[in-house]
Design an enzyme around this catalytic site. Sequence first.
Site, PDB file in Angstrom:
ATOM      1  CB  CYS A   1       1.851  10.634   1.179  1.00  0.00           C
ATOM      2  SG  CYS A   1       0.346  11.483   0.667  1.00  0.00           S
TER       3      CYS A   1
ATOM      4  NE  ARG B   1      -1.510   2.601   2.695  1.00  0.00           N
ATOM      5  CZ  ARG B   1      -1.003   3.754   3.112  1.00  0.00           C
ATOM      6  NH1 ARG B   1      -0.799   4.753   2.266  1.00  0.00           N
ATOM      7  NH2 ARG B   1      -0.663   3.916   4.370  1.00  0.00           N
ATOM      8  CG  ASP B   2       3.048   4.502   2.991  1.00  0.00           C
ATOM      9  OD1 ASP B   2       3.334   5.270   2.056  1.00  0.00           O
ATOM     10  OD2 ASP B   2       3.055   4.865   4.179  1.00  0.00           O
TER      11      ASP B   2
ATOM     12  CG  HIS C   1       7.365   7.870   5.682  1.00  0.00           C
ATOM     13  ND1 HIS C   1       7.314   7.410   4.386  1.00  0.00           N
ATOM     14  CD2 HIS C   1       6.141   7.642   6.205  1.00  0.00           C
ATOM     15  CE1 HIS C   1       6.098   6.933   4.139  1.00  0.00           C
ATOM     16  NE2 HIS C   1       5.367   7.065   5.222  1.00  0.00           N
TER      17      HIS C   1
HETATM   18  N1  COA Z   1     -13.036   4.481  -4.782  1.00  0.00           N
HETATM   19  C1  COA Z   1     -13.155   4.601  -6.119  1.00  0.00           C
HETATM   20  N2  COA Z   1     -13.436   5.739  -6.749  1.00  0.00           N
HETATM   21  C2  COA Z   1     -13.649   6.809  -5.978  1.00  0.00           C
HETATM   22  C3  COA Z   1     -13.553   6.755  -4.579  1.00  0.00           C
HETATM   23  C4  COA Z   1     -13.225   5.530  -3.987  1.00  0.00           C
HETATM   24  N3  COA Z   1     -13.076   5.396  -2.664  1.00  0.00           N
HETATM   25  N4  COA Z   1     -13.805   7.983  -4.093  1.00  0.00           N
HETATM   26  C5  COA Z   1     -14.049   8.789  -5.148  1.00  0.00           C
HETATM   27  N5  COA Z   1     -13.939   8.067  -6.275  1.00  0.00           N
HETATM   28  C6  COA Z   1     -14.109   8.541  -7.648  1.00  0.00           C
HETATM   29  C7  COA Z   1     -15.472   9.111  -7.923  1.00  0.00           C
HETATM   30  O1  COA Z   1     -16.334   8.098  -8.313  1.00  0.00           O
HETATM   31  C8  COA Z   1     -15.177  10.100  -9.030  1.00  0.00           C
HETATM   32  O2  COA Z   1     -15.015   9.396 -10.226  1.00  0.00           O
HETATM   33  P1  COA Z   1     -15.377  10.061 -11.649  1.00  0.00           P
HETATM   34  O3  COA Z   1     -14.425  11.217 -11.817  1.00  0.00           O
HETATM   35  O4  COA Z   1     -15.127   8.964 -12.631  1.00  0.00           O
HETATM   36  O5  COA Z   1     -16.790  10.491 -11.516  1.00  0.00           O
HETATM   37  C9  COA Z   1     -13.796  10.636  -8.651  1.00  0.00           C
HETATM   38  O6  COA Z   1     -13.178   9.623  -7.839  1.00  0.00           O
HETATM   39  C10 COA Z   1     -13.863  11.932  -7.888  1.00  0.00           C
HETATM   40  O7  COA Z   1     -14.750  11.784  -6.785  1.00  0.00           O
HETATM   41  P2  COA Z   1     -14.927  12.872  -5.651  1.00  0.00           P
HETATM   42  O8  COA Z   1     -15.924  12.388  -4.671  1.00  0.00           O
HETATM   43  O9  COA Z   1     -15.117  14.228  -6.285  1.00  0.00           O
HETATM   44  O10 COA Z   1     -13.572  12.800  -4.914  1.00  0.00           O
HETATM   45  P3  COA Z   1     -12.287  13.702  -5.030  1.00  0.00           P
HETATM   46  O11 COA Z   1     -11.858  13.939  -6.437  1.00  0.00           O
HETATM   47  O12 COA Z   1     -12.477  14.866  -4.135  1.00  0.00           O
HETATM   48  O13 COA Z   1     -11.208  12.692  -4.381  1.00  0.00           O
HETATM   49  C11 COA Z   1     -10.488  11.093  -2.756  1.00  0.00           C
HETATM   50  C12 COA Z   1     -11.253  12.360  -3.032  1.00  0.00           C
HETATM   51  C13 COA Z   1     -10.156  11.028  -1.291  1.00  0.00           C
HETATM   52  C14 COA Z   1     -11.333   9.904  -3.127  1.00  0.00           C
HETATM   53  C15 COA Z   1      -9.224  11.047  -3.621  1.00  0.00           C
HETATM   54  O14 COA Z   1      -8.535  12.257  -3.497  1.00  0.00           O
HETATM   55  C16 COA Z   1      -8.323   9.919  -3.228  1.00  0.00           C
HETATM   56  O15 COA Z   1      -8.611   8.755  -3.440  1.00  0.00           O
HETATM   57  N6  COA Z   1      -7.147  10.254  -2.694  1.00  0.00           N
HETATM   58  C17 COA Z   1      -6.138   9.301  -2.337  1.00  0.00           C
HETATM   59  C18 COA Z   1      -5.606   9.569  -0.976  1.00  0.00           C
HETATM   60  C19 COA Z   1      -4.483   8.622  -0.660  1.00  0.00           C
HETATM   61  O16 COA Z   1      -4.631   7.409  -0.697  1.00  0.00           O
HETATM   62  N7  COA Z   1      -3.303   9.188  -0.352  1.00  0.00           N
HETATM   63  C20 COA Z   1      -2.169   8.445  -0.022  1.00  0.00           C
HETATM   64  C21 COA Z   1      -2.256   7.737   1.280  1.00  0.00           C
HETATM   65  S1  COA Z   1      -2.322   8.764   2.684  1.00  0.00           S
HETATM   66 ZN    ZN Z   2       3.282   6.577   5.155  1.00  0.00          ZN
END
Ligand code: COA
Ligand code: ZN
Length: 305
Positions: A237, A13-14, A206
């Site tokens: 991240c 994952r990370d 980290h």
């Molecule tokens: N699983 C799958 N798809 C997801 C989802 C999830 N948990 N959450 C949102 N989406 C999709 C939506 O369906 C949408 O898809 P589309 O563009 O095809 O319609 C798109 O992502 C945007 O959705 P929205 O609700 O507007 O979310 P966002 O763009 O504000 O994103 C997060 C928010 C949190 C979902 C996104 O930023 C994310 O996954 N970040 C990753 C954070 C991470 O893991 N960081 C590293 C570890 S700390």
């Molecule tokens: Zn980390």
Amino acid sequence: MSKRLYFNEVVTRDGFQIESNFIPTENKVALIDALSTCGFAKIEVTSFTSPKAIPMLRDAEIVMGQITRHPDVVYTVLVPNLRGAERALDVNADELNLVMSTSETHNRANLRMARDDSFAALREVIGFVDGRRPITVSLSTCFGCPMEGDVPAATVADWAWRFADLGVQGLTICDTTGMAHPAQVQRLTELLAQRVSTVPLTLHFHNTRGMGLANVLAAAQSGIERFDGSLGGLGGCPYAPGASGNICSEDTINMLSLMGFETGIDIVKLLTVARTLPHIVGHDVPGQLIKAGLVTDCHPAPVQG
Ligand code: COA
Ligand code: ZN
């Protein structure tokens, strides 16, 4: 009696989320299956995030469906929102690890929301899960934010307390970009032990500034029993500028077991798995032990001329 510590392996994952070349699903599954036999208490398999945000983990469902689950391992997954929680329950994850940042700027960069909105959304997720699975919360940037700088210990303790009050089963205190130092670790863990004494704490470091092992030691000596680590020291991240690898699992476990802590890990087996990692990711990895070997691996004496 030696003190027992518990390790959560986060490499798939990370570790993988910041890699630039997609790692084939079958390689992820094979790596998790190998790690499952090493003695980890927990493996953070993947995250149920947006595939646009974290393309590396777009195969989360397939990976969860194909791994062989060892009865002694808790298979946890990172979940950022309600959609992620539904996906995690659909594949029968053992535990859901929710995430938010204690820094406003990093929370907006990583999760695109204010911290208060994240808290409200995660409270809704906890209500939705409704005790069907244990829930832990990873709090990012607890020792400093790469954009804001200092994150006050009192702020971290407040967020930790708010989640403890919702009844979560664990809290992970994350040093997202390796800003912690050992004295700070001791101070924060002591403060958290007072403020959230009922919730088990995991420390997530980290090694960005070379203090990873020193920070682990400070935490272990302050009574922390649970640690996240990443095989080979991969990780970071993608939404935290300057992020680099987690503490290296095999280096950390080797240090702690030499010091007499009981880790539950078969270090020889773990090292064998770690040595496959450069082939999987296609480059050298930061871990030291895979290069140096164990202290018991004696070399032949040089032949005298
Ligand atoms: N699983 C799958 N798809 C997801 C989802 C999830 N948990 N959450 C949102 N989406 C999709 C939506 O369906 C949408 O898809 P589309 O563009 O095809 O319609 C798109 O992502 C945007 O959705 P929205 O609700 O507007 O979310 P966002 O763009 O504000 O994103 C997060 C928010 C949190 C979902 C996104 O930023 C994310 O996954 N970040 C990753 C954070 C991470 O893991 N960081 C590293 C570890 S700390
Ligand atoms: Zn980390």
